[in-house]
Write a protein that holds these residues in place. Structure first.
Motif, PDB file in Angstrom:
ATOM      1  N   GLU A  38       8.287   0.112  -7.574  1.00  0.00           N
ATOM      2  CA  GLU A  38       7.296   1.010  -8.178  1.00  0.00           C
ATOM      3  C   GLU A  38       6.037   0.289  -8.654  1.00  0.00           C
ATOM      4  O   GLU A  38       4.932   0.803  -8.517  1.00  0.00           O
ATOM      5  N   ASP A  39       6.198  -0.906  -9.225  1.00  0.00           N
ATOM      6  CA  ASP A  39       5.020  -1.655  -9.683  1.00  0.00           C
ATOM      7  C   ASP A  39       4.119  -2.031  -8.515  1.00  0.00           C
ATOM      8  O   ASP A  39       2.891  -1.912  -8.598  1.00  0.00           O
ATOM      9  N   LEU A  40       4.726  -2.469  -7.415  1.00  0.00           N
ATOM     10  CA  LEU A  40       3.965  -2.811  -6.216  1.00  0.00           C
ATOM     11  C   LEU A  40       3.266  -1.571  -5.666  1.00  0.00           C
ATOM     12  O   LEU A  40       2.097  -1.619  -5.283  1.00  0.00           O
ATOM     13  N   LYS A  41       3.970  -0.467  -5.648  1.00  0.00           N
ATOM     14  CA  LYS A  41       3.400   0.785  -5.158  1.00  0.00           C
ATOM     15  C   LYS A  41       2.161   1.177  -5.983  1.00  0.00           C
ATOM     16  O   LYS A  41       1.139   1.582  -5.426  1.00  0.00           O
ATOM     17  N   LYS A  42       2.243   1.029  -7.311  1.00  0.00           N
ATOM     18  CA  LYS A  42       1.101   1.344  -8.170  1.00  0.00           C
ATOM     19  C   LYS A  42      -0.073   0.412  -7.884  1.00  0.00           C
ATOM     20  O   LYS A  42      -1.222   0.856  -7.849  1.00  0.00           O
ATOM     21  N   GLN A  43       0.212  -0.878  -7.687  1.00  0.00           N
ATOM     22  CA  GLN A  43      -0.850  -1.839  -7.373  1.00  0.00           C
ATOM     23  C   GLN A  43      -1.568  -1.450  -6.086  1.00  0.00           C
ATOM     24  O   GLN A  43      -2.794  -1.461  -6.007  1.00  0.00           O
ATOM     25  N   VAL A  44      -0.773  -1.119  -5.069  1.00  0.00           N
ATOM     26  CA  VAL A  44      -1.336  -0.798  -3.752  1.00  0.00           C
ATOM     27  C   VAL A  44      -2.135   0.501  -3.804  1.00  0.00           C
ATOM     28  O   VAL A  44      -3.261   0.562  -3.305  1.00  0.00           O
ATOM     29  N   ASP A  50      -8.667  -5.107   2.083  1.00  0.00           N
ATOM     30  CA  ASP A  50      -8.612  -6.527   1.717  1.00  0.00           C
ATOM     31  C   ASP A  50      -7.856  -6.725   0.403  1.00  0.00           C
ATOM     32  O   ASP A  50      -7.094  -7.682   0.250  1.00  0.00           O
ATOM     33  N   ASP A  51      -8.050  -5.811  -0.544  1.00  0.00           N
ATOM     34  CA  ASP A  51      -7.318  -5.887  -1.816  1.00  0.00           C
ATOM     35  C   ASP A  51      -5.809  -5.764  -1.577  1.00  0.00           C
ATOM     36  O   ASP A  51      -5.014  -6.492  -2.168  1.00  0.00           O
ATOM     37  N   VAL A  52      -5.428  -4.834  -0.726  1.00  0.00           N
ATOM     38  CA  VAL A  52      -4.005  -4.639  -0.410  1.00  0.00           C
ATOM     39  C   VAL A  52      -3.457  -5.879   0.288  1.00  0.00           C
ATOM     40  O   VAL A  52      -2.355  -6.347  -0.026  1.00  0.00           O
ATOM     41  N   ALA A  53      -4.228  -6.431   1.211  1.00  0.00           N
ATOM     42  CA  ALA A  53      -3.795  -7.638   1.921  1.00  0.00           C
ATOM     43  C   ALA A  53      -3.604  -8.802   0.954  1.00  0.00           C
ATOM     44  O   ALA A  53      -2.647  -9.572   1.081  1.00  0.00           O
ATOM     45  N   LEU A  54      -4.486  -8.930  -0.030  1.00  0.00           N
ATOM     46  CA  LEU A  54      -4.340  -9.997  -1.025  1.00  0.00           C
ATOM     47  C   LEU A  54      -3.058  -9.827  -1.839  1.00  0.00           C
ATOM     48  O   LEU A  54      -2.381 -10.813  -2.154  1.00  0.00           O
ATOM     49  N   ILE A  55      -2.717  -8.598  -2.157  1.00  0.00           N
ATOM     50  CA  ILE A  55      -1.458  -8.337  -2.864  1.00  0.00           C
ATOM     51  C   ILE A  55      -0.291  -8.777  -1.978  1.00  0.00           C
ATOM     52  O   ILE A  55       0.623  -9.466  -2.434  1.00  0.00           O
ATOM     53  N   GLY A  56      -0.339  -8.379  -0.713  1.00  0.00           N
ATOM     54  CA  GLY A  56       0.716  -8.765   0.228  1.00  0.00           C
ATOM     55  C   GLY A  56       0.812 -10.272   0.389  1.00  0.00           C
ATOM     56  O   GLY A  56       1.907 -10.849   0.370  1.00  0.00           O
ATOM     57  N   GLY A  76      -6.804  -7.692   5.720  1.00  0.00           N
ATOM     58  CA  GLY A  76      -7.329  -6.344   5.560  1.00  0.00           C
ATOM     59  C   GLY A  76      -7.688  -5.725   6.901  1.00  0.00           C
ATOM     60  O   GLY A  76      -7.445  -4.538   7.132  1.00  0.00           O
ATOM     61  N   ASP A  77      -8.236  -6.527   7.801  1.00  0.00           N
ATOM     62  CA  ASP A  77      -8.557  -6.033   9.149  1.00  0.00           C
ATOM     63  C   ASP A  77      -7.295  -5.594   9.892  1.00  0.00           C
ATOM     64  O   ASP A  77      -7.298  -4.581  10.588  1.00  0.00           O
ATOM     65  N   ASP A  78      -6.226  -6.379   9.745  1.00  0.00           N
ATOM     66  CA  ASP A  78      -4.948  -5.998  10.371  1.00  0.00           C
ATOM     67  C   ASP A  78      -4.477  -4.651   9.830  1.00  0.00           C
ATOM     68  O   ASP A  78      -4.017  -3.786  10.581  1.00  0.00           O
ATOM     69  N   LEU A  79      -4.606  -4.485   8.531  1.00  0.00           N
ATOM     70  CA  LEU A  79      -4.185  -3.236   7.896  1.00  0.00           C
ATOM     71  C   LEU A  79      -5.019  -2.064   8.404  1.00  0.00           C
ATOM     72  O   LEU A  79      -4.485  -0.985   8.670  1.00  0.00           O
ATOM     73  N   LEU A  80      -6.315  -2.269   8.584  1.00  0.00           N
ATOM     74  CA  LEU A  80      -7.163  -1.209   9.137  1.00  0.00           C
ATOM     75  C   LEU A  80      -6.770  -0.869  10.571  1.00  0.00           C
ATOM     76  O   LEU A  80      -6.816   0.295  10.973  1.00  0.00           O
TER      77      LEU A  80
END
Length: 92
Positions: free
Chosen positions: A38-44, A51-57, A66-70
């Motif tokens: 749940e904490d990770l889910k809230k962060q994401v 790019d922010d999500v990729a940095l968390i990962g 971030g480009d991969d995620l897009l």
């Protein structure tokens, strides 16, 4: 000369495809983890950019950008579907 360039291009595309496959595998693992944390889910979900999500990962040991995620846009992993959110005034 043309055949050499064609072979170089084919090899490049094969390498790029392998990188995407590995990155997508990492994204899938990350999204599965996110569904049980749940904490990770809230962060994401509170992140502003891919790019922010990729940095968390990456901070958790997952290897994607971030480009991969897009590029993963529209893909579904269990209960999560990755969607690119267009913001007004954003350049593409």
């Amino acid at each position: 000369m043309f055949l050499i360039r064609k072979k170089i291009l084919i090899n490049y595309l094969k390498s790029f495809n392998q990188i995407l496959i590995m990155s997508f595998s990492e994204i899938r693992k990350f999204l599965i983890k996110m569904q049980t944390d749940e904490d990770l889910k809230k962060q994401v979900t509170s992140s502003s950019t891919a790019d922010d999500v990729a940095l968390i990962g990456q901070s958790l040991g997952y290897d994607f950008s971030g480009d991969d995620l897009l590029r993963f846009n529209g893909q579904k992993v269990d209960r999560v579907t990755v969607r690119k959110v267009d913001h007004p005034g954003e350049y593409h």
